[in-house]
Structures are given as structure tokens and as C-alpha cells.
Design a protein around this motif. Structure first.
Motif, PDB file in Angstrom:
ATOM      1  N   SER A 147       0.830  -1.211   0.000  1.00 25.16           N
ATOM      2  CA  SER A 147       0.000   0.000   0.000  1.00 25.16           C
ATOM      3  C   SER A 147       0.862   1.258   0.000  1.00 25.16           C
ATOM      4  N   ILE A 164      -6.471  10.638  -6.452  1.00 24.09           N
ATOM      5  CA  ILE A 164      -7.264  11.074  -5.296  1.00 24.09           C
ATOM      6  C   ILE A 164      -8.569  11.717  -5.748  1.00 24.09           C
ATOM      7  N   ASN A 168     -12.273  10.317  -5.015  1.00 31.27           N
ATOM      8  CA  ASN A 168     -13.212  11.196  -4.317  1.00 31.27           C
ATOM      9  C   ASN A 168     -14.501  11.377  -5.111  1.00 31.27           C
ATOM     10  N   LEU A 182     -12.470   7.234  -1.697  1.00 39.61           N
ATOM     11  CA  LEU A 182     -11.341   7.798  -0.953  1.00 39.61           C
ATOM     12  C   LEU A 182     -11.600   7.754   0.546  1.00 39.61           C
ATOM     13  N   THR A 183     -12.835   8.031   0.939  1.00 37.44           N
ATOM     14  CA  THR A 183     -13.183   7.980   2.365  1.00 37.44           C
ATOM     15  C   THR A 183     -13.024   6.567   2.911  1.00 37.44           C
ATOM     16  N   ILE A 185     -11.012   4.211   1.777  1.00 42.42           N
ATOM     17  CA  ILE A 185      -9.580   3.897   1.878  1.00 42.42           C
ATOM     18  C   ILE A 185      -8.960   4.601   3.077  1.00 42.42           C
ATOM     19  N   GLN A 186      -9.308   5.872   3.265  1.00 43.31           N
ATOM     20  CA  GLN A 186      -8.788   6.596   4.431  1.00 43.31           C
ATOM     21  C   GLN A 186      -9.239   5.936   5.736  1.00 43.31           C
ATOM     22  N   GLU A 187     -10.491   5.462   5.763  1.00 45.73           N
ATOM     23  CA  GLU A 187     -10.994   4.791   6.960  1.00 45.73           C
ATOM     24  C   GLU A 187     -10.211   3.510   7.237  1.00 45.73           C
ATOM     25  N   VAL A 189      -7.127   2.784   6.269  1.00 46.83           N
ATOM     26  CA  VAL A 189      -5.767   3.130   6.697  1.00 46.83           C
ATOM     27  C   VAL A 189      -5.766   3.622   8.148  1.00 46.83           C
ATOM     28  N   ALA A 190      -6.699   4.529   8.446  1.00 44.39           N
ATOM     29  CA  ALA A 190      -6.759   5.049   9.817  1.00 44.39           C
ATOM     30  C   ALA A 190      -7.066   3.956  10.820  1.00 44.39           C
ATOM     31  N   VAL A 243     -11.864  10.525   9.675  1.00 42.67           N
ATOM     32  CA  VAL A 243     -12.209  10.749   8.262  1.00 42.67           C
ATOM     33  C   VAL A 243     -13.451  11.617   8.104  1.00 42.67           C
TER      34      VAL A 243
END
Length: 459
Positions: A147, A164, A168, A182-183, A185-187, A189-190, A243
Motif C-alpha cells: 500500500s 485522489i 473522491n 477515498l473515504t 480507503i482513508q478509513e 488506513v486510519a 475521516v
């Protein structure tokens, strides 16, 4: 699900034939300018040559690095780093050779776009793999490495901002909340980062809990399980907040899912609740020797769904927690480890009973596992059909080490002492009486002949 306006624009462009023609012209002009130029052909030749030379060279480097790591790495974490460096010997050798080639053509005033891009990709791959080697789990280590390298590669190629924006744009609405790719994926990762942080913190807190002398084993297990669940839930909520997702939007949806899971997973939840009950009331804890239904053994661990019980045969039984809360359970070490064992021994009617009792006590006291206090006893139990029945009663304080072995040792010593002192252990005896009026006046020889001939005798 409502698609955003960006997706509609992209679909309309794809349906327009002129858009395809414009893209093709742009791609062809880019290829004529960069791919088919003299400088690019030289760069590609140097890249291929560096990879060709690095492949056989990397095998020797790999063996030496792995051997050095096996010899000098004292900790498992350092061992993983050296193993990763050994596996990266090919990209490392390739990168070094490309640096040499790049330095050589610098003097020739040749463009180095392809060389710089390839070197940057190789360097990013090496860095992220070495960094992910500190993650113990192989799956997560490889996932993090791939990743991170994909993100770095997109940034190196100048495609990160466009990617990105495309992710999005790929969005849908869930109630009042708009969720894009994107949200998501960010979730992920976070959540992964927070779970890793909470796992490290959980390990530190769990080690301090397990080393606490004031907590019983069952309370330690309960505390660690509640800690793990609490930290995982906390990480999930924080990841949603990071996020920008409103947690209250999932309240109704979560309630519906909870009701459905409650009906569909009744047995699972029953075992979970039973597991917490077992941990809170301390009725069963790791190290206890228990007997439930057809299972007998030592409790190795208490799980959220089952209890692991190992028998003396080396078989590990996974017993659901619900069975231990609803069935009758024998716990030989619940409040104490003392266990009394009873064993009967029969002697001949002509033997000295008092002497036999003394020998039994003497044999029992010689076994190391038999306790001196409470002291062993041997009593006259009954006058049997063929023997005088004695019963030995003795105590042990380590039932987790088994009963059969200590009983065998006691009986062997009793056998030796009986043999040395002439105490006989009798065989079962039966008297058979034959009665019939037709047998009067017959001799034994006649009776034998009648039996051979098949005459019927009544008892």
C-alpha cells in the motif's frame, strides 16, 4: 445510491467518440516525444542492463546477508529486518547499478527521466519493505509495504492528485452521509494504524496485568479480554471521526444489524456471555483440573467462546462455555488442590489382616506424591465372596499431574510388599452343586459317560 456529478461527466465523455480520438492523439504525441527518442532508448537499455547484471549478483549477496543475520541477530525483530534485507538484494543491487549508470551518462548530457523514475520506484520499494519489517504479522507487513509503495509510486509518476480526485468522485450517499471510495480507503488506513497502536498499547498493559500478583488468573483473563475489546471499539470510533464520518448516522443501521445478529447468533452470544460469567465468578480458571460430561483434563485457556481442556492423552478438547455453565462440573482444584484417592485391595481369608493393613500404609507412605498430612489410612471395608476387602485412602495436592500414575505406583509397592510377606491376593472362587434324582446309584464313571453322551444335568 446517488452517484456524484463527476461520474456522469466521465460517462458522457466515454460515450463521445471525439474524446477517444483526442486521447489517442495525445498519447501518440507523448510516445513520439519521449518513448521513441534517442535519450529514452539509451535509458531503457541501461535499465535493462542493470537489471540483467543485478540478478546473478543478488543471489550471492542474499546468501551472505541471510547468513550474517542468522548469526548476529539476537532478537526476532532484528532477524526479520536482516531477512528482509536479504530478500531485497536484487532491487538493492539494481538500484546501485542504476546510480552508477546515471552518474556515467551525466557527463554525456543525456536526459535521465526514465532512470530517475525507475530509481525512485526502487528506492521507495526498499524503504517501505525495510520499514514494514518491524511489523510482526507477515500479512499486515506485506499489506503495509504494498500500500505504501503504491502511494509512493503514484506520487513519483505524478498521478497521485488525479487518483485522489477520481476516488473522491466515486461516491455514494448513505442517508445524510456522503461516502466516497477515498473515504473508505482513508478509513481502512486510519483503522489499521489505530488498531496497530492499540495492539501495542494492549500488549504493554496486558503484560503488566499478567505480572500483577494481586489478580487471580481468571480476573487477569477477563481484564485482558475486556481491554482488547474496548481498545478495538475505541479505535474504530476514532477512525470514523478522523475521516469526518458522523457516528450518529449509523445508530439506526447498527441497531438493525444488532437485532438481526442477536437472532441469528444466539448460540455464539450464549457462549460469549457464559465465558464472561465463568471469568467473573472464578469457578473455572487456567490450571484447574475439571471433569464435565465425558471430558476430564486440565484447563489450558479460557476463550471468548470455548474453554481449552487438555487430557492426559494429549488431546485438546474445546468445550463451549455454555456447557460449563449449564452442566454439572467437577473441579478438583477450585478452592484447593487437595484430592483424596480411594483404592480397594482384596486379600485371602487366611492372611493376617492387620499385617496387610500395615503393609498398605507403609507402601502408600513411600510414594513421593502421597501427602503425609492428611495421613493415608487403610480400613477393612467388607467380607467379600472370595476375599477380605481393604480400602486405601490417601491424598495428593497435584491432581493436574494425573491420578492413574500415582495409583499405579501405590499398587506396585503394595504388590511387592505382599509378595515379600506372604500376603496372598486370592482368585475368585465359585462352588457348583449338581442335583438330580436320576443320578442316584450311578458311579462317577457312569456320570462322565452320560455327560459325554449329551445327557442334560440341572443345576
Amino acid at each position: 445510491m446517488d452517484l456524484v456529478d463527476g461520474n456522469s461527466t466521465i460517462l458522457s465523455d466515454l460515450a463521445d467518440g471525439s474524446a477517444w480520438l483526442r486521447w489517442w492523439e495525445a498519447l501518440r504525441s507523448w510516445g513520439d516525444e519521449y518513448l521513441l527518442s534517442f535519450d529514452t532508448l539509451i535509458e531503457i537499455s541501461l535499465i535493462v542492463a542493470a537489471a540483467t547484471i543485478a540478478w546473478p549478483l543478488s543471489s550471492r549477496i542474499r546468501r551472505r546477508v541471510l547468513a550474517f543475520g542468522e548469526k548476529n541477530a539476537r532478537f526476532a525483530q532484528y532477524h526479520r529486518v536482516w531477512h528482509t534485507l536479504g530478500q531485497l538484494s536484487f532491487p538493492v543491487a539494481w538500484l546501485v547499478l542504476q546510480w552508477i549508470a546515471s552518474f556515467a551518462i551525466t557527463q554525456m548530457d543525456i536526459r535521465q527521466v526514465a532512470l530517475l523514475v525507475t530509481s525512485s520506484l526502487l528506492g521507495a520499494w526498499i524503504i517501505v519493505n525495510v520499514a514494514s519489517a518491524f511489523v510482526a504479522n507477515p500479512f499486515w507487513s506485506k499489506t503495509i509495504a504494498i500500500s505504501a509503495w503504491v502511494v509512493a509510486a503514484l506520487n513519483i509518476l505524478g498521478l497521485l492528485e488525479g487518483t485522489i480526485a477520481a476516488l473522491n468522485d466515486a461516491a455514494f450517499s448513505f442517508g445524510n452521509v456522503a461516502i466516497s471510495a477515498l473515504t473508505i480507503i482513508q478509513e481502512i488506513v486510519a483503522l489499521g494504524v489505530l488498531l496497530w497502536i492499540t495492539a501495542v498499547a494492549g500488549n504493554l498493559i496486558e503484560s503488566s496485568i499478567r505480572s500483577s500478583p494481586n489478580l487471580s488468573p481468571s480476573i487477569q483473563v477477563l481484564a485482558t479480554k475486556l481491554l482488547r475489546i474496548g481498545l478495538a471499539g475505541f479505535a474504530f470510533l476514532i477512525a470514523l471521526t478522523v475521516v469526518g464520518i458522523d457516528v450518529t448516522a449509523f445508530a439506526v443501521f447498527g441497531g438493525a444489524i444488532g437485532v438481526g445478529l442477536g437472532f441469528g447468533l444466539q448460540k455464539i452470544f450464549a457462549n460469549l456471555v457464559s465465558g464472561f460469567i465463568l471469568l467473573m465468578d472464578k469457578s473455572i480458571k487456567p490450571g484447574d483440573v475439571i471433569a464435565v460430561t465425558d471430558y476430564y483434563g486440565r484447563v489450558d485457556s479460557l476463550g471468548a467462546r470455548y474453554v481449552s481442556v487438555s487430557t492426559r492423552d494429549g488431546i485438546e478438547h474445546l468445550i463451549p462455555n455454555e456447557e460449563l455453565t449449564t452442566n454439572r462440573v467437577e473441579n478438583w482444584s477450585h478452592s484447593q488442590n487437595l484430592l483424596r484417592i480411594r483404592k480397594k485391595v482384596g486379600i485371602h481369608y487366611k492372611s493376617d489382616v492387620r499385617r496387610a493393613i500395615a503393609l498398605c500404609l507403609e507402601a502408600t507412605s513411600e510414594v513421593p506424591r502421597v501427602l503425609k498430612d492428611p495421613k493415608p489410612v487403610c480400613q477393612l471395608q467388607d467380607f467379600g465372596d472370595s476375599s477380605v476387602d481393604l480400602e486405601m485412602r490417601f491424598w495428593i495436592d497435584d491432581p493436574m499431574n494425573g491420578r492413574a500414575n500415582v495409583i499405579s505406583e501405590v499398587l506396585l509397592r503394595v504388590w511387592d510388599k505382599f509378595a515379600e510377606n506372604g500376603i496372598e491376593i486370592p482368585y475368585p472362587q465359585r462352588d457348583v452343586h449338581l442335583r438330580s434324582s436320576s443320578l442316584e446309584g450311578q458311579t462317577l464313571a457312569d456320570l462322565g459317560a452320560d455327560v459325554v453322551a449329551g445327557s442334560t444335568l440341572s443345576d
